[in-house]
Write a protein that holds these residues in place. Structure first.
Motif, mmCIF file in Angstrom:
data_model
loop_
_atom_site.group_PDB
_atom_site.id
_atom_site.type_symbol
_atom_site.label_atom_id
_atom_site.label_comp_id
_atom_site.label_asym_id
_atom_site.label_seq_id
_atom_site.Cartn_x
_atom_site.Cartn_y
_atom_site.Cartn_z
ATOM 1 N N ILE A 34 0.851 -1.186 0.000
ATOM 2 C CA ILE A 34 0.000 0.000 0.000
ATOM 3 C C ILE A 34 0.885 1.235 0.000
ATOM 4 O O ILE A 34 1.865 1.312 0.747
ATOM 5 N N SER A 35 0.542 2.195 -0.824
ATOM 6 C CA SER A 35 1.282 3.449 -0.886
ATOM 7 C C SER A 35 0.288 4.586 -1.077
ATOM 8 O O SER A 35 -0.903 4.371 -1.315
ATOM 9 N N GLY A 36 0.782 5.793 -0.963
ATOM 10 C CA GLY A 36 -0.090 6.954 -1.107
ATOM 11 C C GLY A 36 0.656 8.120 -1.705
ATOM 12 O O GLY A 36 1.889 8.116 -1.831
ATOM 13 N N PHE A 37 -0.091 9.142 -2.096
ATOM 14 C CA PHE A 37 0.487 10.326 -2.710
ATOM 15 C C PHE A 37 -0.455 11.504 -2.480
ATOM 16 O O PHE A 37 -1.643 11.327 -2.180
ATOM 17 N N GLY A 38 0.087 12.685 -2.628
ATOM 18 C CA GLY A 38 -0.752 13.866 -2.448
ATOM 19 C C GLY A 38 -0.050 15.137 -2.863
ATOM 20 O O GLY A 38 1.177 15.173 -3.025
ATOM 21 N N THR A 39 -0.836 16.176 -3.040
ATOM 22 C CA THR A 39 -0.339 17.520 -3.332
ATOM 23 C C THR A 39 -1.183 18.521 -2.555
ATOM 24 O O THR A 39 -2.418 18.448 -2.581
ATOM 25 N N LEU A 40 -0.507 19.415 -1.847
ATOM 26 C CA LEU A 40 -1.164 20.573 -1.255
ATOM 27 C C LEU A 40 -0.685 21.780 -2.045
ATOM 28 O O LEU A 40 0.468 22.192 -1.911
ATOM 29 N N GLY A 41 -1.554 22.292 -2.900
ATOM 30 C CA GLY A 41 -1.141 23.331 -3.823
ATOM 31 C C GLY A 41 -1.989 24.579 -3.716
ATOM 32 O O GLY A 41 -3.222 24.501 -3.659
ATOM 33 N N ALA A 42 -1.339 25.727 -3.693
ATOM 34 C CA ALA A 42 -2.027 27.021 -3.662
ATOM 35 C C ALA A 42 -1.717 27.769 -4.944
ATOM 36 O O ALA A 42 -0.604 27.711 -5.472
ATOM 37 N N THR A 99 -6.700 30.024 -4.284
ATOM 38 C CA THR A 99 -7.436 28.769 -4.158
ATOM 39 C C THR A 99 -6.482 27.625 -3.818
ATOM 40 O O THR A 99 -5.307 27.643 -4.183
ATOM 41 N N LEU A 100 -6.995 26.645 -3.105
ATOM 42 C CA LEU A 100 -6.296 25.379 -2.881
ATOM 43 C C LEU A 100 -6.847 24.269 -3.766
ATOM 44 O O LEU A 100 -6.317 23.158 -3.785
ATOM 45 N N ASN A 101 -7.929 24.564 -4.504
ATOM 46 C CA ASN A 101 -8.626 23.517 -5.245
ATOM 47 C C ASN A 101 -7.981 23.174 -6.582
ATOM 48 O O ASN A 101 -8.195 22.079 -7.100
ATOM 49 N N ARG A 102 -7.220 24.090 -7.176
ATOM 50 C CA ARG A 102 -6.704 23.824 -8.521
ATOM 51 C C ARG A 102 -5.767 22.622 -8.542
ATOM 52 O O ARG A 102 -5.799 21.813 -9.477
ATOM 53 N N ASP A 103 -4.895 22.480 -7.550
ATOM 54 C CA ASP A 103 -3.856 21.456 -7.627
ATOM 55 C C ASP A 103 -3.880 20.439 -6.491
ATOM 56 O O ASP A 103 -3.156 19.442 -6.564
ATOM 57 N N SER A 104 -4.670 20.657 -5.454
ATOM 58 C CA SER A 104 -4.604 19.776 -4.283
ATOM 59 C C SER A 104 -5.354 18.466 -4.511
ATOM 60 O O SER A 104 -6.421 18.451 -5.148
ATOM 61 N N LEU A 105 -4.813 17.389 -3.968
ATOM 62 C CA LEU A 105 -5.462 16.080 -4.016
ATOM 63 C C LEU A 105 -4.747 15.148 -3.052
ATOM 64 O O LEU A 105 -3.645 15.417 -2.592
ATOM 65 N N ILE A 106 -5.384 14.010 -2.759
ATOM 66 C CA ILE A 106 -4.796 12.970 -1.921
ATOM 67 C C ILE A 106 -5.210 11.621 -2.500
ATOM 68 O O ILE A 106 -6.351 11.461 -2.959
ATOM 69 N N GLY A 107 -4.284 10.667 -2.513
ATOM 70 C CA GLY A 107 -4.595 9.386 -3.123
ATOM 71 C C GLY A 107 -3.974 8.220 -2.387
ATOM 72 O O GLY A 107 -3.021 8.368 -1.610
ATOM 73 N N LEU A 108 -4.512 7.039 -2.642
ATOM 74 C CA LEU A 108 -4.048 5.802 -2.019
ATOM 75 C C LEU A 108 -4.051 4.711 -3.072
ATOM 76 O O LEU A 108 -4.975 4.633 -3.899
ATOM 77 N N GLN A 109 -3.007 3.873 -3.048
ATOM 78 C CA GLN A 109 -2.891 2.805 -4.028
ATOM 79 C C GLN A 109 -2.581 1.479 -3.352
ATOM 80 O O GLN A 109 -1.754 1.418 -2.439
ATOM 81 N N LEU A 110 -3.239 0.438 -3.813
ATOM 82 C CA LEU A 110 -3.000 -0.933 -3.357
ATOM 83 C C LEU A 110 -2.516 -1.753 -4.540
ATOM 84 O O LEU A 110 -3.126 -1.731 -5.611
ATOM 85 N N ASP A 111 -1.423 -2.458 -4.341
ATOM 86 C CA ASP A 111 -0.877 -3.326 -5.381
ATOM 87 C C ASP A 111 -0.704 -4.718 -4.783
ATOM 88 O O ASP A 111 0.032 -4.892 -3.802
#
Length: 464
Positions: free
Chosen positions: A61-69, A87-99
């Motif tokens: 399990i791994s994860g990734f994210g961006t906090l972008g302004a 805005t924080l909405n243009r580039d921000s996201l959070i994700g999780l991956q299962l392999d």
């Protein structure tokens, strides 16, 4: 933990794009329908099928994210979210991956993320980007089935994972050719070696439902609602890409076809001109069947072809040259379809933990589509004509529906690697719009063309 299953052989896309639409009268009602439910259901079915293997599966399990302004120097909205309020909405996201490695040749990959909705300006939502079963019968062949990312652009597969590229954001002009690059279907990747060169042929076929975003300046309820609307489309997609890698250099070409069928029904092919004063050019383009005239010409669906070219080249003194080109062509609606050329070219220089860069990016609708959009936007009937204000508003609304593009951007930025799994990025971008640009939500009564926009971006990108 390191991020998993992110390779150039997977590739997918950007969260927003603009195209051409049929009537938007009930678009807002449609935007609340939620195609993602089927994606989650497919993943649950897949999980059920692999339960017998779960006991002996190797799971990571791994994860990734961006906090972008991001903030601009203009009071109107650019690229869905950016204005002078920030805005924080243009580039921000959070994700999780299962392999999960189910057996020697079999694997399962699931990737979910939370980010701004693709069909609601004011909401975040979870989406399932990847949910596929993979089979590798030998080292040179990989087959996949399920929810896949397309091999569209060079960085499509890892576009959500900011630590894998240096730009503050991938050039929007190029990475918005399609509103989605996630598809439910099948794909293959075949690799072979030729001396020091590695060749990879990838192909896919599948379907998906997605949204195209529209912004209308004028309120023409119930015919044309002002503001943002999202129109649902059913896509049938297929394509092939061929890549050649030699040391640190990569060249790539791809051809893709999409049959786009709107939830609203047939899509416009031509808006006829209705003359109001015989012997003159005073009149209007009939942009909807509800208006008097001979009737709008429709086709059942848009047949869209996308040609992509990409390269990465290592130059002396740790300089890297990256460039991509994309052409979107609609065969059966040359004037009203979203026909565009887009490209960017960048130079990057690695200096220790720093990687400063500069790039130029541009997008322009093909002349027939851009000229018609401009003519429609500028068309006015004199005030002495009964209903002139309403007629003129329909012309502006019709131009907005076409989704034309004519803009270019220069960007200067840098990334700083805090660690192998985290980066800070900063960027200044200057954008100029030409005739029109659908990336700009221009105020009522104004045009999107002739604008100059400065955008300042700062982001923290990480994996875990």
């Amino acid at each position: 933990m390191k991020i998993l299953a992110i390779s150039r052989n997977d590739e997918p896309a950007v969260s927003s794009a603009t195209g051409c639409a049929p009537s938007l009268a009930s678009a807002r009602a449609n935007r609340d329908s939620h195609p993602r439910a089927s994606h989650w259901l497919a993943s649950l079915i897949a999980l059920t099928l692999i339960v017998p293997f779960a006991a002996r599966a190797e799971v990571r399990i791994s994860g990734f994210g961006t906090l972008g302004a991001a903030v601009s120097d203009q009071d109107f909205i650019y690229q869905r979210f950016i204005d002078d309020g920030g805005t924080l909405n243009r580039d921000s996201l959070i994700g999780l991956q299962l392999d999960a490695q189910l057996a020697d040749a079999w694997g399962l990959t699931l990737q979910a993320k939370a980010a701004p909705s693709t069909h609601d300006e004011n909401a975040w939502e979870p989406t399932l980007s990847w949910a596929f079963l993979s089979w590798r019968p030998d080292n040179d062949l990989l087959l996949r089935a399920g929810r896949l990312r397309l091999p569209l652009m060079l960085y499509s597969a890892n576009s959500d994972v900011g630590v894998t590229f240096e730009f503050a954001r991938l050039p929007t002009e190029v990475y918005s050719l399609l509103p989605t690059t996630d598809v439910n279907g099948l794909s293959f990747a075949r690799t072979w070696l030729d001396d020091s060169r590695e060749w990879t042929l990838e192909g896919y076929l599948g379907t998906t439902q997605t949204y195209w975003r529209y912004y209308l300046r004028d309120n023409m309820e119930p015919l044309f609602p002002a503001g943002v609307s999202f129109l649902g489309y059913d896509f049938v997609m297929g394509g092939l890409t061929l890549s050649r890698r030699e040391r640190e250099n990569l060249w790539r070409i791809g051809l893709h076809r999409t049959d786009a069928e709107a939830d609203q029904g047939p899509v416009p092919r031509k808006f006829p001109f209705v003359t109001l004063v015989p012997g003159t050019d005073i009149g209007y383009y009939q942009v909807a069947d509800a208006m008097p005239g001979p009737g709008v010409s429709f086709v059942d669906k848009y047949v869209i072809y996308v040609l992509t070219l990409g390269m990465e080249m290592a130059l002396p003194w740790d300089i890297q040259l990256i460039g991509e080109y994309g052409q979107r062509r609609v065969d059966n609606a040359a004037i009203t379809g979203p026909n565009t050329h887009a490209a960017y070219l960048s130079l990057l220089k690695r200096i220790g933990c720093w990687t400063p860069y500069v790039y130029w990016a541009g997008i322009r609708s093909r002349p027939p589509a851009l000229n018609f959009g401009d003519a429609l936007n500028r068309n006015r009937v004199p005030d002495v004509i009964p209903g002139a204000a309403a007629i003129n508003a329909t012309q502006r609304a019709g131009a907005d529906m076409l989704g034309p593009f004519d803009q270019q951007s220069w960007a200067i930025g840098t990334s700083y690697s805090l660690s192998p799994t985290s980066k800070l990025k900063a960027e200044w971008m200057h954008t100029r719009t030409g005739v029109l640009s659908s990336f700009v939500d221009s105020p009522a009564g104004e045009d999107s063309g002739g604008r100059q926009i400065n955008v300042f971006s700062l982001s923290y990108n990480f994996t875990f």
